[in-house]
Design a protein around this motif. Structure first.
Motif, PDB file in Angstrom:
ATOM      1  N   GLY A  18       0.785  -1.231   0.000  1.00 33.88           N
ATOM      2  CA  GLY A  18       0.000   0.000   0.000  1.00 33.88           C
ATOM      3  C   GLY A  18       0.812   1.273   0.000  1.00 33.88           C
ATOM      4  O   GLY A  18       0.257   2.372  -0.133  1.00 33.88           O
ATOM      5  N   PHE A  47      -5.927   5.814   3.307  1.00 32.21           N
ATOM      6  CA  PHE A  47      -4.935   6.325   2.371  1.00 32.21           C
ATOM      7  C   PHE A  47      -4.880   7.842   2.492  1.00 32.21           C
ATOM      8  O   PHE A  47      -5.917   8.500   2.553  1.00 32.21           O
ATOM      9  N   ALA A  62      -4.093   1.982  -5.722  1.00 36.23           N
ATOM     10  CA  ALA A  62      -3.415   1.461  -4.531  1.00 36.23           C
ATOM     11  C   ALA A  62      -4.095   0.186  -4.043  1.00 36.23           C
ATOM     12  O   ALA A  62      -3.433  -0.797  -3.707  1.00 36.23           O
TER      13      ALA A  62
END
Length: 81
Positions: A18, A47, A62
């Motif tokens: 990630g 995120f 992602a």
């Protein structure tokens, strides 16, 4: 998850795959039930970019990368409802 895969292994792969946008990961549910071989773990992913607002496409990319890494490294796939 398949028999020999631990939540810690999944967490490690998610955290690595990630980057650089993944800021935090949390396990929030585990399901074991009929029609499911093994178990299903539900994760919440946060995120962020330090200097701007992320676009949906960036987060989608992602997440796709995380899912690809989980499949390639651990044989783990996203459970579809």
């Amino acid at each position: 998850l398949a028999g020999g895969v631990s939540a810690a292994q999944v967490l490690e792969v998610v955290q690595q795959a990630g980057q650089p946008l993944l800021q935090e990961v949390a396990l929030f549910d585990e399901y074991r039930g009929s029609g499911l071989a093994g178990r299903s773990l539900a994760w919440r992913l946060w995120f962020r970019a330090p200097n701007r607002t992320l676009r949906d496409e960036e987060v989608d990319q992602a997440i796709t990368g995380v899912l690809r890494a989980l499949k390639e490294r651990l044989g783990v796939v996203r459970r579809e409802a």
